[in-house]
Motif scaffolding. Structure first.
Motif, PDB file in Angstrom:
ATOM      1  N   LYS A  33      30.605 -18.617  45.920  1.00 42.63           N
ATOM      2  CA  LYS A  33      30.810 -20.055  45.817  1.00 42.63           C
ATOM      3  C   LYS A  33      32.273 -20.487  45.930  1.00 42.63           C
ATOM      4  O   LYS A  33      32.588 -21.459  46.591  1.00 42.63           O
ATOM      5  N   ARG A  34      33.175 -19.768  45.286  1.00 41.27           N
ATOM      6  CA  ARG A  34      34.570 -20.189  45.257  1.00 41.27           C
ATOM      7  C   ARG A  34      35.431 -19.490  46.319  1.00 41.27           C
ATOM      8  O   ARG A  34      36.650 -19.495  46.243  1.00 41.27           O
ATOM      9  N   ILE A  65      28.896  -8.067  55.681  1.00 41.48           N
ATOM     10  CA  ILE A  65      29.165  -9.405  55.145  1.00 41.48           C
ATOM     11  C   ILE A  65      27.852 -10.131  54.868  1.00 41.48           C
ATOM     12  O   ILE A  65      27.680 -10.759  53.823  1.00 41.48           O
ATOM     13  N   ASP A  66      26.918 -10.012  55.799  1.00 44.12           N
ATOM     14  CA  ASP A  66      25.615 -10.666  55.624  1.00 44.12           C
ATOM     15  C   ASP A  66      24.884 -10.101  54.406  1.00 44.12           C
ATOM     16  O   ASP A  66      24.292 -10.847  53.624  1.00 44.12           O
ATOM     17  N   SER A  72      24.811 -11.845  46.764  1.00 44.34           N
ATOM     18  CA  SER A  72      25.577 -12.705  45.849  1.00 44.34           C
ATOM     19  C   SER A  72      24.645 -13.736  45.220  1.00 44.34           C
ATOM     20  O   SER A  72      23.646 -14.127  45.772  1.00 44.34           O
ATOM     21  N   SER A  73      25.007 -14.140  44.064  1.00 39.74           N
ATOM     22  CA  SER A  73      24.193 -15.146  43.356  1.00 39.74           C
ATOM     23  C   SER A  73      24.682 -16.553  43.664  1.00 39.74           C
ATOM     24  O   SER A  73      24.428 -17.479  42.935  1.00 39.74           O
ATOM     25  N   TYR A  74      25.410 -16.717  44.739  1.00 38.32           N
ATOM     26  CA  TYR A  74      25.947 -17.977  45.225  1.00 38.32           C
ATOM     27  C   TYR A  74      25.419 -19.076  44.394  1.00 38.32           C
ATOM     28  O   TYR A  74      25.664 -20.003  43.947  1.00 38.32           O
TER      29      TYR A  74
END
Length: 74
Positions: A33-34, A65-66, A72-74
């Motif tokens: 996210k950040r 990357i994918d 990730s828990s975006y």
């Protein structure tokens, strides 16, 4: 007395104009996210440069990357 560290940092940062759809596309590339736009653009440039000399390795990097993005828990 001027703080040279903060003056130097400000001098190394720039602003660029992007079309809204370009910004949206970059936003969709975020792994977390950040993640900053600078980090994303650096990644894109690294993969692009790698693609010129080793397309197979560039594809592996994109797949990694994918995978990171999916985990990730975006």
């Amino acid at each position: 007395m001027v703080n040279m560290e903060s003056t130097k940092s400000k001098a190394e940062i720039t602003t660029i104009k992007l079309q809204k759809n370009t910004k949206d596309r970059i936003d969709h590339l975020k792994v977390y996210k950040r993640e900053s736009y600078d980090e994303i653009i650096q990644k894109m440039l690294n993969v692009l440069n790698l693609c010129k000399v080793n397309p197979v390795e560039a594809r592996k990097r994109l797949m990694l990357i994918d995978r990171e993005k999916k985990l990730s828990s975006y």
